[in-house]
Design a protein around this motif. Structure first.
Motif, PDB file in Angstrom:
ATOM      1  N   THR A 139       0.838  -1.197   0.000  1.00 48.10           N
ATOM      2  CA  THR A 139       0.000   0.000   0.000  1.00 48.10           C
ATOM      3  C   THR A 139       0.872   1.245   0.000  1.00 48.10           C
ATOM      4  O   THR A 139       2.071   1.201   0.326  1.00 48.10           O
ATOM      5  N   VAL A 140       0.266   2.373  -0.362  1.00 46.57           N
ATOM      6  CA  VAL A 140       1.009   3.635  -0.410  1.00 46.57           C
ATOM      7  C   VAL A 140       1.498   4.057   0.972  1.00 46.57           C
ATOM      8  O   VAL A 140       2.387   4.911   1.085  1.00 46.57           O
ATOM      9  N   ASP A 141       0.929   3.465   2.024  1.00 45.35           N
ATOM     10  CA  ASP A 141       1.358   3.793   3.394  1.00 45.35           C
ATOM     11  C   ASP A 141       2.545   2.961   3.853  1.00 45.35           C
ATOM     12  O   ASP A 141       3.121   3.242   4.905  1.00 45.35           O
ATOM     13  N   ASP A 142       2.899   1.914   3.096  1.00 45.98           N
ATOM     14  CA  ASP A 142       4.031   1.080   3.487  1.00 45.98           C
ATOM     15  C   ASP A 142       5.345   1.828   3.253  1.00 45.98           C
ATOM     16  O   ASP A 142       5.487   2.546   2.254  1.00 45.98           O
ATOM     17  N   ILE A 179       8.577  -2.073   0.754  1.00 43.20           N
ATOM     18  CA  ILE A 179       8.097  -2.371  -0.601  1.00 43.20           C
ATOM     19  C   ILE A 179       9.207  -3.042  -1.408  1.00 43.20           C
ATOM     20  O   ILE A 179       8.980  -4.034  -2.104  1.00 43.20           O
ATOM     21  N   PHE A 180      10.455  -2.497  -1.289  1.00 46.12           N
ATOM     22  CA  PHE A 180      11.604  -3.125  -1.942  1.00 46.12           C
ATOM     23  C   PHE A 180      11.748  -4.573  -1.490  1.00 46.12           C
ATOM     24  O   PHE A 180      11.938  -5.485  -2.308  1.00 46.12           O
ATOM     25  N   THR A 181      11.646  -4.791  -0.194  1.00 46.76           N
ATOM     26  CA  THR A 181      11.828  -6.132   0.372  1.00 46.76           C
ATOM     27  C   THR A 181      10.748  -7.085  -0.143  1.00 46.76           C
ATOM     28  O   THR A 181      11.041  -8.219  -0.532  1.00 46.76           O
ATOM     29  N   ARG A 182       9.486  -6.617  -0.150  1.00 46.15           N
ATOM     30  CA  ARG A 182       8.384  -7.452  -0.642  1.00 46.15           C
ATOM     31  C   ARG A 182       8.574  -7.789  -2.118  1.00 46.15           C
ATOM     32  O   ARG A 182       8.313  -8.915  -2.543  1.00 46.15           O
ATOM     33  N   GLY A 207       9.081 -13.320  -5.698  1.00 47.34           N
ATOM     34  CA  GLY A 207       9.234 -14.348  -6.726  1.00 47.34           C
ATOM     35  C   GLY A 207       8.718 -13.911  -8.077  1.00 47.34           C
ATOM     36  O   GLY A 207       8.697 -14.691  -9.028  1.00 47.34           O
ATOM     37  N   THR A 208       8.239 -12.669  -8.174  1.00 46.03           N
ATOM     38  CA  THR A 208       7.764 -12.137  -9.451  1.00 46.03           C
ATOM     39  C   THR A 208       8.530 -10.849  -9.749  1.00 46.03           C
ATOM     40  O   THR A 208       9.261 -10.334  -8.901  1.00 46.03           O
ATOM     41  N   ASN A 209       8.306 -10.325 -10.937  1.00 45.81           N
ATOM     42  CA  ASN A 209       9.005  -9.110 -11.346  1.00 45.81           C
ATOM     43  C   ASN A 209       8.210  -7.852 -11.020  1.00 45.81           C
ATOM     44  O   ASN A 209       8.683  -6.745 -11.251  1.00 45.81           O
ATOM     45  N   GLU A 210       6.987  -8.034 -10.490  1.00 43.01           N
ATOM     46  CA  GLU A 210       6.165  -6.856 -10.229  1.00 43.01           C
ATOM     47  C   GLU A 210       5.285  -7.076  -9.014  1.00 43.01           C
ATOM     48  O   GLU A 210       5.060  -8.210  -8.575  1.00 43.01           O
ATOM     49  N   ILE A 211       4.786  -5.976  -8.497  1.00 40.72           N
ATOM     50  CA  ILE A 211       3.926  -6.003  -7.322  1.00 40.72           C
ATOM     51  C   ILE A 211       2.866  -4.922  -7.511  1.00 40.72           C
ATOM     52  O   ILE A 211       3.105  -3.916  -8.195  1.00 40.72           O
ATOM     53  N   LEU A 212       1.690  -5.126  -6.948  1.00 46.12           N
ATOM     54  CA  LEU A 212       0.591  -4.175  -7.141  1.00 46.12           C
ATOM     55  C   LEU A 212       0.527  -3.222  -5.955  1.00 46.12           C
ATOM     56  O   LEU A 212       0.422  -3.647  -4.801  1.00 46.12           O
ATOM     57  N   LEU A 213       0.604  -1.931  -6.248  1.00 45.12           N
ATOM     58  CA  LEU A 213       0.497  -0.896  -5.224  1.00 45.12           C
ATOM     59  C   LEU A 213      -0.963  -0.485  -5.082  1.00 45.12           C
ATOM     60  O   LEU A 213      -1.620  -0.119  -6.054  1.00 45.12           O
ATOM     61  N   MET A 273      14.155   1.016  -9.145  1.00 42.86           N
ATOM     62  CA  MET A 273      15.575   1.388  -9.195  1.00 42.86           C
ATOM     63  C   MET A 273      15.742   2.728  -9.915  1.00 42.86           C
ATOM     64  O   MET A 273      16.467   3.610  -9.457  1.00 42.86           O
ATOM     65  N   ARG A 274      15.048   2.887 -11.062  1.00 36.14           N
ATOM     66  CA  ARG A 274      15.203   4.109 -11.853  1.00 36.14           C
ATOM     67  C   ARG A 274      14.631   5.329 -11.128  1.00 36.14           C
ATOM     68  O   ARG A 274      15.119   6.436 -11.284  1.00 36.14           O
ATOM     69  N   ALA A 275      13.558   5.099 -10.352  1.00 34.51           N
ATOM     70  CA  ALA A 275      12.935   6.219  -9.634  1.00 34.51           C
ATOM     71  C   ALA A 275      13.600   6.490  -8.298  1.00 34.51           C
ATOM     72  O   ALA A 275      13.136   7.348  -7.541  1.00 34.51           O
ATOM     73  N   LYS A 276      14.675   5.723  -8.001  1.00 35.36           N
ATOM     74  CA  LYS A 276      15.422   5.895  -6.743  1.00 35.36           C
ATOM     75  C   LYS A 276      14.489   5.792  -5.529  1.00 35.36           C
ATOM     76  O   LYS A 276      14.626   6.542  -4.545  1.00 35.36           O
ATOM     77  N   GLY A 277      13.527   4.882  -5.653  1.00 39.43           N
ATOM     78  CA  GLY A 277      12.662   4.598  -4.508  1.00 39.43           C
ATOM     79  C   GLY A 277      11.511   5.560  -4.320  1.00 39.43           C
ATOM     80  O   GLY A 277      10.744   5.422  -3.368  1.00 39.43           O
ATOM     81  N   ALA A 278      11.335   6.560  -5.178  1.00 39.67           N
ATOM     82  CA  ALA A 278      10.230   7.519  -5.025  1.00 39.67           C
ATOM     83  C   ALA A 278       8.974   6.955  -5.669  1.00 39.67           C
ATOM     84  O   ALA A 278       8.896   6.827  -6.897  1.00 39.67           O
TER      85      ALA A 278
END
Length: 407
Positions: free
Chosen positions: A275-278, A283-286, A291-297, A314-319
């Protein structure tokens, strides 16, 4: 929210229903006879000018019939006070038809107020109906129609039509003026509402795909509302009565049958979510451990917001504001497989998020599941065609044998 309990549907019988306008050589509607079962959703579909809207409006006598009878739950309403009749028949039209000077709550409360409901009962009903059509009562109660989107206005229009708990709901191309994605979601909402309320709904459209998606039965109407075929969507798709009906079915009948299967009928899987509150690090850790290349926010209300991929982060430097791809479309469990397939192809990512009545995330449907369903439908069509051909050959063989015996 108050529990939704109320009046279920009523049967409708049209007997030789006719409408003639002065100065015209032929009737606009000519001797229509039809029986609609209580709790059934029947769709009138036909070319422009065939009389489908005129037939609909004669049921609540917005247009007075020239001849014939109308019975609702066995009661002949042809000679009843038309104003009193309309208060017991819900009516929803294209572009909602809301009164602009009234708030959402005042629009919905209109008919209950006319028939003498008390203030407390009306307030409870408004709150119940807003929740029922997927609008937050606290947010929408005091707003005016001009501040609503087209889809929100249409939801309020449906709520207003249901306000006095009528057994019959008439809908005249109610979703024709909104964009395709909003239209799909409104159709899904109507399907969900019908599962809960079991009203008798008569729905007019010129869109055969909409008719297939919504109707328990479809009345394909020719000129002057002559009934070309009145049957289930499956029967019309697989056995159109004549060339006129075949023209409505069009090419790709097997693929049109995707409108007959719902998302709830296939496997809905899960995917990793945050979630946006995490915290960003979590989020990086999850994402790394998923086991997948993507996650749903998900947003603060649990609704699909963005698909996040490792490279994006990575490209957004975590933002989070700069990372990921916005979710462009979702489907509900009442959506058809065709809706889901279109959403998957539009998103070009191999899956679509499935949401609940308030847009909250409930799972995903992927391309593999959808394609398996398409193959099953095509195979079922091929099997049916072979069986039909075999039956024809047996009939011809029997005829040939009978002719030889006679000779």
């Amino acid at each position: 929210m108050p529990e939704t309990t109320g009046t279920s549907g009523a049967s409708i019988e049209l007997e030789n229903l006719t409408k003639r306008y002065p100065g015209t050589p032929r009737p606009a509607v000519d001797n229509v006879t039809m029986e609609i079962k209580a709790g059934e959703l029947v769709v009138f579909v036909g070319p422009s000018g065939c009389g489908k809207s005129t037939t609909l409006k004669m049921i609540n006598r917005l247009i007075e019939p020239t001849g014939g009878r109308i019975r609702i739950n066995g009661e002949d309403v042809t000679d009843r006070d038309p104003v009193k009749l309309r208060r017991k028949v819900g009516y929803a039209i294209q572009s909602a038809g809301l009164f602009p000077h009234m708030t959402v709550a005042q629009n919905i409360a209109l008919v209950p107020k006319m028939i003498g409901w008390g203030k407390g009962r009306i307030n409870d009903r408004v709150e119940e109906l807003l929740d029922l059509v997927g609008l937050d009562p606290g947010e929408f109660h005091g707003r005016y129609p001009r501040g609503l989107s087209g889809g929100q206005q249409q939801r309020v229009g449906v709520a207003r039509a249901l306000a006095a708990d009528p057994p019959v709901l008439l809908m005249d191309e109610p979703f024709g003026a909104v964009d395709p994605i909003t239209r799909d979601h409104l159709q899904d909402e109507l399907i969900r509402l019908q599962h809960e309320l079991h009203k008798t709904i008569v729905f007019v459209t010129h869109d055969f795909d909409e008719a297939i998606k919504l109707g328990d039965r479809i009345a394909v109407l020719r000129e002057r509302s002559h009934i070309a075929q009145f049957d289930t969507p499956e029967a019309i798709l697989t056995n159109p009565a004549d060339d006129f009906v075949s023209g409505f079915v069009g090419a790709g009948a097997a693929l049109k049958r995707l409108n007959l299967t719902r998302v709830r009928d296939v496997e809905i899987t899960d995917c990793p979510t945050v979630t946006v509150d995490d915290p960003v690090q979590e989020i990086f850790t999850r994402l790394r451990g998923s086991g997948t290349n993507e996650i749903l926010l998900l947003d603060e209300r649990g609704r699909p917001y963005k698909w996040l991929r490792r490279g994006d982060m990575m490209r957004a430097k975590g933002a989070l504001a700069r990372a990921g791809t916005l979710v462009s479309d979702t489907v509900t469990r009442d959506a058809t497989l065709r809706d889901a397939l279109e959403a998957v192809l539009t998103d070009n990512a191999g899956r679509v998020a499935v949401t609940g009545r308030r847009g909250e995330y409930t799972g995903v449907v992927d391309m593999e599941t959808l394609m398996n369903s398409v193959h099953e439908l095509l195979e079922a069509d091929r099997l049916e065609a072979r069986e039909h051909q075999h039956a024809l050959e047996e009939i011809r063989a029997a005829q040939t044998h009978a002719e030889q015996e006679g000779a």
